[in-house]
Design a protein around this motif. Structure first.
Motif, PDB file in Angstrom:
ATOM      1  N   LEU A  73     -58.926  41.895 -32.103  1.00  0.00           N
ATOM      2  CA  LEU A  73     -59.172  40.500 -31.744  1.00  0.00           C
ATOM      3  C   LEU A  73     -59.527  39.658 -32.971  1.00  0.00           C
ATOM      4  O   LEU A  73     -59.037  38.539 -33.142  1.00  0.00           O
ATOM      5  CB  LEU A  73     -60.297  40.424 -30.711  1.00  0.00           C
ATOM      6  CG  LEU A  73     -59.973  41.005 -29.325  1.00  0.00           C
ATOM      7  CD1 LEU A  73     -61.204  40.957 -28.437  1.00  0.00           C
ATOM      8  CD2 LEU A  73     -58.816  40.246 -28.677  1.00  0.00           C
ATOM      9  N   LEU A  74     -60.400  40.201 -33.839  1.00  0.00           N
ATOM     10  CA  LEU A  74     -60.763  39.459 -35.044  1.00  0.00           C
ATOM     11  C   LEU A  74     -59.575  39.275 -35.973  1.00  0.00           C
ATOM     12  O   LEU A  74     -59.440  38.238 -36.632  1.00  0.00           O
ATOM     13  CB  LEU A  74     -61.897  40.180 -35.776  1.00  0.00           C
ATOM     14  CG  LEU A  74     -63.260  40.193 -35.065  1.00  0.00           C
ATOM     15  CD1 LEU A  74     -64.258  41.013 -35.847  1.00  0.00           C
ATOM     16  CD2 LEU A  74     -63.773  38.770 -34.877  1.00  0.00           C
ATOM     17  N   GLY A  75     -58.701  40.283 -36.031  1.00  0.00           N
ATOM     18  CA  GLY A  75     -57.499  40.154 -36.853  1.00  0.00           C
ATOM     19  C   GLY A  75     -56.605  39.024 -36.364  1.00  0.00           C
ATOM     20  O   GLY A  75     -56.062  38.261 -37.169  1.00  0.00           O
ATOM     21  N   LYS A  76     -56.464  38.903 -35.035  1.00  0.00           N
ATOM     22  CA  LYS A  76     -55.661  37.812 -34.491  1.00  0.00           C
ATOM     23  C   LYS A  76     -56.295  36.457 -34.777  1.00  0.00           C
ATOM     24  O   LYS A  76     -55.601  35.465 -35.032  1.00  0.00           O
ATOM     25  CB  LYS A  76     -55.495  38.010 -32.982  1.00  0.00           C
ATOM     26  CG  LYS A  76     -54.624  39.195 -32.606  1.00  0.00           C
ATOM     27  CD  LYS A  76     -53.208  39.028 -33.146  1.00  0.00           C
ATOM     28  CE  LYS A  76     -52.323  40.206 -32.769  1.00  0.00           C
ATOM     29  NZ  LYS A  76     -50.940  40.069 -33.312  1.00  0.00           N
ATOM     30  N   ILE A  77     -57.631  36.408 -34.713  1.00  0.00           N
ATOM     31  CA  ILE A  77     -58.326  35.152 -35.013  1.00  0.00           C
ATOM     32  C   ILE A  77     -58.077  34.731 -36.452  1.00  0.00           C
ATOM     33  O   ILE A  77     -57.834  33.557 -36.752  1.00  0.00           O
ATOM     34  CB  ILE A  77     -59.836  35.300 -34.739  1.00  0.00           C
ATOM     35  CG1 ILE A  77     -60.084  35.445 -33.236  1.00  0.00           C
ATOM     36  CG2 ILE A  77     -60.616  34.105 -35.291  1.00  0.00           C
ATOM     37  CD1 ILE A  77     -61.530  35.733 -32.887  1.00  0.00           C
ATOM     38  N   ILE A  78     -58.104  35.702 -37.377  1.00  0.00           N
ATOM     39  CA  ILE A  78     -57.888  35.388 -38.785  1.00  0.00           C
ATOM     40  C   ILE A  78     -56.448  34.957 -39.032  1.00  0.00           C
ATOM     41  O   ILE A  78     -56.181  34.100 -39.894  1.00  0.00           O
ATOM     42  CB  ILE A  78     -58.269  36.600 -39.656  1.00  0.00           C
ATOM     43  CG1 ILE A  78     -59.792  36.830 -39.575  1.00  0.00           C
ATOM     44  CG2 ILE A  78     -57.850  36.389 -41.099  1.00  0.00           C
ATOM     45  CD1 ILE A  78     -60.260  38.055 -40.302  1.00  0.00           C
ATOM     46  N   GLU A  79     -55.493  35.526 -38.268  1.00  0.00           N
ATOM     47  CA  GLU A  79     -54.095  35.160 -38.452  1.00  0.00           C
ATOM     48  C   GLU A  79     -53.856  33.674 -38.201  1.00  0.00           C
ATOM     49  O   GLU A  79     -53.089  33.024 -38.910  1.00  0.00           O
ATOM     50  CB  GLU A  79     -53.205  36.001 -37.521  1.00  0.00           C
ATOM     51  CG  GLU A  79     -53.064  37.456 -37.975  1.00  0.00           C
ATOM     52  CD  GLU A  79     -52.186  38.244 -37.016  1.00  0.00           C
ATOM     53  OE1 GLU A  79     -51.598  37.615 -36.091  1.00  0.00           O
ATOM     54  OE2 GLU A  79     -52.074  39.462 -37.181  1.00  0.00           O
ATOM     55  N   VAL A  80     -54.522  33.143 -37.174  1.00  0.00           N
ATOM     56  CA  VAL A  80     -54.362  31.711 -36.858  1.00  0.00           C
ATOM     57  C   VAL A  80     -55.480  30.881 -37.486  1.00  0.00           C
ATOM     58  O   VAL A  80     -55.553  29.673 -37.273  1.00  0.00           O
ATOM     59  CB  VAL A  80     -54.342  31.490 -35.333  1.00  0.00           C
ATOM     60  CG1 VAL A  80     -53.179  32.217 -34.709  1.00  0.00           C
ATOM     61  CG2 VAL A  80     -55.660  31.930 -34.694  1.00  0.00           C
ATOM     62  N   GLY A  81     -56.341  31.554 -38.260  1.00  0.00           N
ATOM     63  CA  GLY A  81     -57.494  30.855 -38.827  1.00  0.00           C
ATOM     64  C   GLY A  81     -57.120  29.817 -39.869  1.00  0.00           C
ATOM     65  O   GLY A  81     -57.826  28.820 -40.026  1.00  0.00           O
TER      66      GLY A  81
END
Length: 302
Positions: A73-81
């Motif tokens: 989940l955190l990886g996905k957040i960083i991708e669109v961050g």
């Protein structure tokens, strides 16, 4: 002992590979990171950077602890961050690029490094003007810029570049003057804007007897580290807003001490009172003013 010797040999081997260009590279990167952190600390961007840093710490911790769902989940957040950061930092990025176009790299600008003698003279002139306007019940709103850059607020008014004088301030805030409704902004001991619009406070706990001028002063200090001096048009009471807090019913001498404490470097302060002493003075003066106005009722909104 052998482990320490082997570790020292490894470190020595790495040090032999370091070149002068590597040192320069690290020094430049370190300097710019330091300047970015110092800039972000004094703006709203600082809070966002703290949140981003917290997310990266959580991502590292979840990887160490093998929390696969959290890591995903955190990886996905960083991708669109990246897109989110551009949206959140839009005002700061725009100001950064405008500053580069107008004044060069803003990291090397002198904002926030104010000559103490000019600031002290500005304080003296402002206190003199506010003492006069308080007697005549003339509304006034003056902002002292510190580390937070207030160029966006200056653009809402009339740009100026002149020394602070009591006569000029009284002319600006004269009720029939074209710039009297806005705020005067002082930077490095000089007036850089007049008739400026300030953001109103969103604090719902502010006393109802405070008008728009006081709410704008408090709102300015909620969005920046500026110091705002207010004179009530209804009562002539002098107030100072710092950090979203308002100190009211100040005598001219108390106003002078407070502004010196907030705006001058520590070594330039000439007053010997402690912080607690200043607060006790203010409380005593507020009590005296309250008792003297008890018969006349409470302050009215402007």
């Amino acid at each position: 002992m052998e482990v320490l010797i082997n570790l020292a040999q490894v470190c020595l081997g790495y040090m032999k590979t370091i070149q002068v260009t590597d040192v320069i590279d690290i020094a430049i990167l370190s300097y710019f990171l330091y300047r970015i952190l110092m800039w972000a600390r004094n703006t709203n961007a600082g809070q966002v950077l703290k949140g981003i840093g917290f997310i990266f710490i959580m991502l590292w911790g979840s990887s160490v602890l093998h929390l696969h769902v959290v890591s995903y989940l955190l990886g996905k957040i960083i991708e669109v961050g990246f897109l989110a950061v551009v949206v959140v930092f839009q005002p700061e990025i725009r100001h950064f690029l405008e500053s580069m176009g107008e004044n060069g790299i803003p990291f090397f600008s002198s904002h926030g490094h104010e000559p103490a003698n000019e600031v002290e003279q500005a304080i003296h002139q402002l206190v003199e003007a506010y003492a006069s306007m308080s007697r005549d019940k003339i509304g006034a709103l003056t902002v002292f810029q510190r580390s937070s850059i207030l160029d966006d607020c200056i653009k809402t008014g009339t740009a100026l570049d002149c020394a602070v004088s009591a006569e000029l301030l009284k002319n600006i805030f004269w009720p029939k003057a074209p710039l009297h409704d806005g705020a005067v902004i002082v930077r490095a001991g000089r007036i850089v804007g007049a008739g400026c619009v300030l953001p109103l406070s969103s604090n719902t706990n502010i006393s109802r007897d405070l008008g728009t001028r006081h709410r704008a002063g408090i709102g300015m200090t909620e969005h920046s580290d500026a110091v705002v001096v207010i004179c009530s048009e209804e009562t002539g009471s002098i107030s100072v807003a710092v950090g979203g807090q308002l100190r009211r019913h100040l005598a001219p001498e108390t106003l002078r001490r407070l502004l010196k404490k907030e705006l001058l470097p520590r070594e330039q302060e000439t007053e010997g009172k402690t912080k607690w002493g200043e607060w006790f003075d203010w409380m005593a003066e507020s009590l005296a003013v309250g008792l003297s106005k008890k018969k006349g009722g409470d302050d009215h909104a402007e």
